[in-house]
Enzyme design. Structure first.
Site, PDB file in Angstrom:
ATOM      1  N   ALA A  69     -14.455   0.058  10.380  1.00  5.28           N
ATOM      2  CA  ALA A  69     -14.359   1.507  10.261  1.00  5.28           C
ATOM      3  C   ALA A  69     -13.720   1.825   8.910  1.00  5.28           C
ATOM      4  CB  ALA A  69     -13.516   2.057  11.405  1.00  5.28           C
ATOM      5  N   GLY A 113     -14.630  -2.681  13.262  1.00  8.65           N
ATOM      6  CA  GLY A 113     -15.735  -1.905  13.827  1.00  8.65           C
ATOM      7  C   GLY A 113     -17.099  -2.516  13.511  1.00  8.65           C
ATOM      8  N   GLU A 116     -17.588  -5.043  16.132  1.00  7.94           N
ATOM      9  CA  GLU A 116     -17.823  -4.323  17.394  1.00  7.94           C
ATOM     10  C   GLU A 116     -19.227  -3.737  17.437  1.00  7.94           C
ATOM     11  OE1 GLU A 116     -14.178  -2.034  16.693  1.00  7.94           O
ATOM     12  OE2 GLU A 116     -13.545  -2.606  18.706  1.00  7.94           O
ATOM     13  N   GLU A 136      -7.877  -5.725  12.893  1.00  2.00           N
ATOM     14  CA  GLU A 136      -7.141  -4.454  13.040  1.00  2.00           C
ATOM     15  C   GLU A 136      -5.637  -4.653  13.139  1.00  2.00           C
ATOM     16  OE1 GLU A 136      -9.936  -5.243  14.653  1.00  2.00           O
ATOM     17  OE2 GLU A 136     -11.254  -3.502  14.845  1.00  2.00           O
TER      18      GLU A 136
HETATM   19  N1  CO8 Z   1     -12.850   0.794   4.894  1.00  2.46           N
HETATM   20  C1  CO8 Z   1     -12.921   1.404   3.698  1.00  2.46           C
HETATM   21  N2  CO8 Z   1     -13.220   0.754   2.549  1.00  2.46           N
HETATM   22  C2  CO8 Z   1     -13.419  -0.579   2.618  1.00  2.46           C
HETATM   23  C3  CO8 Z   1     -13.347  -1.282   3.829  1.00  2.46           C
HETATM   24  C4  CO8 Z   1     -13.054  -0.539   5.016  1.00  2.46           C
HETATM   25  N3  CO8 Z   1     -13.006  -1.104   6.235  1.00  2.46           N
HETATM   26  N4  CO8 Z   1     -13.589  -2.598   3.590  1.00  2.46           N
HETATM   27  C5  CO8 Z   1     -13.802  -2.704   2.267  1.00  2.46           C
HETATM   28  N5  CO8 Z   1     -13.706  -1.491   1.684  1.00  2.46           N
HETATM   29  C6  CO8 Z   1     -13.868  -1.175   0.255  1.00  2.46           C
HETATM   30  C7  CO8 Z   1     -12.673  -1.637  -0.559  1.00  2.46           C
HETATM   31  O1  CO8 Z   1     -11.646  -0.681  -0.484  1.00  2.46           O
HETATM   32  C8  CO8 Z   1     -13.272  -1.750  -1.932  1.00  2.46           C
HETATM   33  O2  CO8 Z   1     -13.399  -0.483  -2.468  1.00  2.46           O
HETATM   34  P1  CO8 Z   1     -13.020  -0.242  -4.042  1.00  2.46           P
HETATM   35  O3  CO8 Z   1     -14.011  -1.079  -4.795  1.00  2.46           O
HETATM   36  O4  CO8 Z   1     -13.190   1.224  -4.230  1.00  2.46           O
HETATM   37  O5  CO8 Z   1     -11.625  -0.742  -4.227  1.00  2.46           O
HETATM   38  C9  CO8 Z   1     -14.706  -2.228  -1.653  1.00  2.46           C
HETATM   39  O6  CO8 Z   1     -14.964  -1.926  -0.276  1.00  2.46           O
HETATM   40  C10 CO8 Z   1     -14.862  -3.728  -1.823  1.00  2.46           C
HETATM   41  O7  CO8 Z   1     -13.865  -4.380  -1.036  1.00  2.46           O
HETATM   42  P2  CO8 Z   1     -12.891  -5.524  -1.625  1.00  2.46           P
HETATM   43  O8  CO8 Z   1     -12.656  -5.310  -3.079  1.00  2.46           O
HETATM   44  O9  CO8 Z   1     -11.704  -5.600  -0.742  1.00  2.46           O
HETATM   45  O10 CO8 Z   1     -13.840  -6.803  -1.441  1.00  2.46           O
HETATM   46  P3  CO8 Z   1     -13.365  -8.308  -1.224  1.00  2.46           P
HETATM   47  O11 CO8 Z   1     -14.606  -9.127  -1.333  1.00  2.46           O
HETATM   48  O12 CO8 Z   1     -12.211  -8.658  -2.073  1.00  2.46           O
HETATM   49  O13 CO8 Z   1     -12.846  -8.362   0.314  1.00  2.46           O
HETATM   50  C11 CO8 Z   1     -12.965  -7.863   2.659  1.00  2.46           C
HETATM   51  C12 CO8 Z   1     -13.736  -8.124   1.352  1.00  2.46           C
HETATM   52  C13 CO8 Z   1     -12.244  -9.147   3.083  1.00  2.46           C
HETATM   53  C14 CO8 Z   1     -13.976  -7.480   3.707  1.00  2.46           C
HETATM   54  C15 CO8 Z   1     -11.926  -6.738   2.429  1.00  2.46           C
HETATM   55  O14 CO8 Z   1     -12.589  -5.629   1.853  1.00  2.46           O
HETATM   56  C16 CO8 Z   1     -11.257  -6.250   3.683  1.00  2.46           C
HETATM   57  O15 CO8 Z   1     -10.360  -6.907   4.203  1.00  2.46           O
HETATM   58  N6  CO8 Z   1     -11.689  -5.070   4.206  1.00  2.46           N
HETATM   59  C17 CO8 Z   1     -11.065  -4.453   5.352  1.00  2.46           C
HETATM   60  C18 CO8 Z   1     -11.467  -5.158   6.621  1.00  2.46           C
HETATM   61  C19 CO8 Z   1     -10.793  -4.502   7.796  1.00  2.46           C
HETATM   62  O16 CO8 Z   1      -9.582  -4.440   7.910  1.00  2.46           O
HETATM   63  N7  CO8 Z   1     -11.608  -3.995   8.742  1.00  2.46           N
HETATM   64  C20 CO8 Z   1     -11.111  -3.339   9.927  1.00  2.46           C
HETATM   65  C21 CO8 Z   1     -11.023  -1.871   9.685  1.00  2.46           C
HETATM   66  S1  CO8 Z   1     -10.256  -0.999  11.030  1.00  2.46           S
HETATM   67  C22 CO8 Z   1     -11.502  -0.885  12.146  1.00  2.46           C
HETATM   68  O17 CO8 Z   1     -12.593  -1.279  11.939  1.00  2.46           O
HETATM   69  C23 CO8 Z   1     -11.139  -0.221  13.429  1.00  2.46           C
HETATM   70  C24 CO8 Z   1     -12.361  -0.117  14.260  1.00  2.46           C
HETATM   71  C25 CO8 Z   1     -12.109   0.911  15.258  1.00  2.46           C
HETATM   72  C26 CO8 Z   1     -13.452   1.438  15.713  1.00  2.46           C
HETATM   73  C27 CO8 Z   1     -13.236   2.765  16.236  1.00  2.46           C
HETATM   74  C28 CO8 Z   1     -14.512   3.455  16.478  1.00  2.46           C
HETATM   75  C29 CO8 Z   1     -14.978   3.367  17.864  1.00  2.46           C
END
Ligand code: CO8
Length: 262
Positions: A69, A113, A116, A136
């Site tokens: 998400a 998400g 999921e 999360e």
């Molecule tokens: N949300 C928003 N932006 C994101 C997300 C995200 N989940 N994941 C990545 N991005 C963005 C980064 O901010 C970055 O943006 P920018 O270039 O503007 O800085 C761009 O995508 C590229 O990401 P990275 O530079 O971080 O890329 P890396 O290759 O270094 O890392 C990862 C990749 C490991 C995937 C890393 O981006 C990461 O850890 N992302 C977050 C993963 C995460 O925590 N996901 C869980 C989110 S919470 C959730 O999903 C709750 C679900 C609840 C569902 C509810 C609905 C029913």
């Protein structure tokens, strides 16, 4: 945007009788925001209601199916915001109402998400670079779209607890071994494999495909005795279809069945 507007964060195409939906927010690694989930729901419902479509595929980019998400969109929400408006979660249920099969073709990250969403699909075909996780806990929250419920059913309590409590990722090989994904293929074969499976499903009798999906889902959602009875009733009901006559007659007469989906 309204549900009838042209989608901006997904692309939609058909391949024969297969509806293919590609999540398309590449710069954000397909982070799932409200607009994307609304567009995805609308596209799924449109395909589900289209007589010309027999199966759907949801896929992402090579680097990310979906990295979760949208954290930026959620960062400042309060409990009152999300509870009163059913924010974040409100348009995630649509996928569960779709009655035709939905395959997740996953390459790259399927996190939070994103994992999921993949698990809400009927089965997952993974590229060898796929990574699954429920990180999360690192954000001070827990999974909110069924992750704590579907993951243990798919991989068992030990691995689900490990993933939910430590936030570690599972690679494609471990995910297949654990039962989270049905097949792992080289990245460049992912769409061929998913389309092959989807096109095969489209050739089968649609009533029996829908009944099989409904019955397998019952196994996840209810008790064994109820599930077995539900399956028996639908099994009996399929003898009312022309496709059952065709399928069995074709076998008996050693020819290929041609189903009319009736
Ligand atoms: N949300 C928003 N932006 C994101 C997300 C995200 N989940 N994941 C990545 N991005 C963005 C980064 O901010 C970055 O943006 P920018 O270039 O503007 O800085 C761009 O995508 C590229 O990401 P990275 O530079 O971080 O890329 P890396 O290759 O270094 O890392 C990862 C990749 C490991 C995937 C890393 O981006 C990461 O850890 N992302 C977050 C993963 C995460 O925590 N996901 C869980 C989110 S919470 C959730 O999903 C709750 C679900 C609840 C569902 C509810 C609905 C029913």
């Amino acid at each position: 945007m309204s549900e009838t507007a042209t989608p901006e964060l997904i692309t939609v195409r058909t391949e024969g009788r297969v509806g293919v939906i590609t999540l398309n927010r590449p710069k954000q690694l397909n982070a799932l925001n409200d607009q994307l989930m609304t567009e995805l729901g609308a596209a799924l419902q449109a395909f589900d209601g289209d007589e010309g479509i027999g199966c759907m595929i949801i896929t992402g980019s090579e680097k990310a199916f979906a990295a979760g998400a949208d954290i930026g969109a959620m960062a400042t929400y309060t409990f009152a915001d999300v509870y009163k408006g059913d924010y974040i979660t409100r348009n995630w249920e649509t996928i569960r109402s779709v009655r035709k099969p939905v395959i997740a073709a996953v390459s790259g990250f399927a996190l939070g998400g994103g994992c999921e969403l993949a698990m809400m699909c009927d089965f997952i075909i993974a590229a060898d670079n796929a990574k699954f996780g429920q990180p999360e806990i690192k954000l001070g929250i827990i999974p909110g779209a069924g992750g704590t419920q579907r993951l243990p059913r798919a991989v068992g309590k030990a691995k689900a607890m490990d993933m939910a409590l430590t936030g570690r990722m599972m690679d494609a090989i471990e995910a297949e071994r654990a039962g989270l994904v049905s097949r792992v293929v080289p990245l460049d074969k992912l769409m061929d494999e998913a389309l092959g499976a989807a096109l095969m499903i489209c050739e089968f009798s649609q009533p029996s495909v829908m009944a099989a999906k409904e019955c397998v889902n019952r196994a996840f959602e209810g008790g064994l005795a109820d599930g077995v009875m539900f399956e028996r009733r639908l099994f009996h009901a399929l003898f009312a279809t022309a496709d059952q006559k065709e399928g069995m007659d074709a076998f008996v007469n050693k020819r290929k069945a041609v189903f009319q989906h009736q």
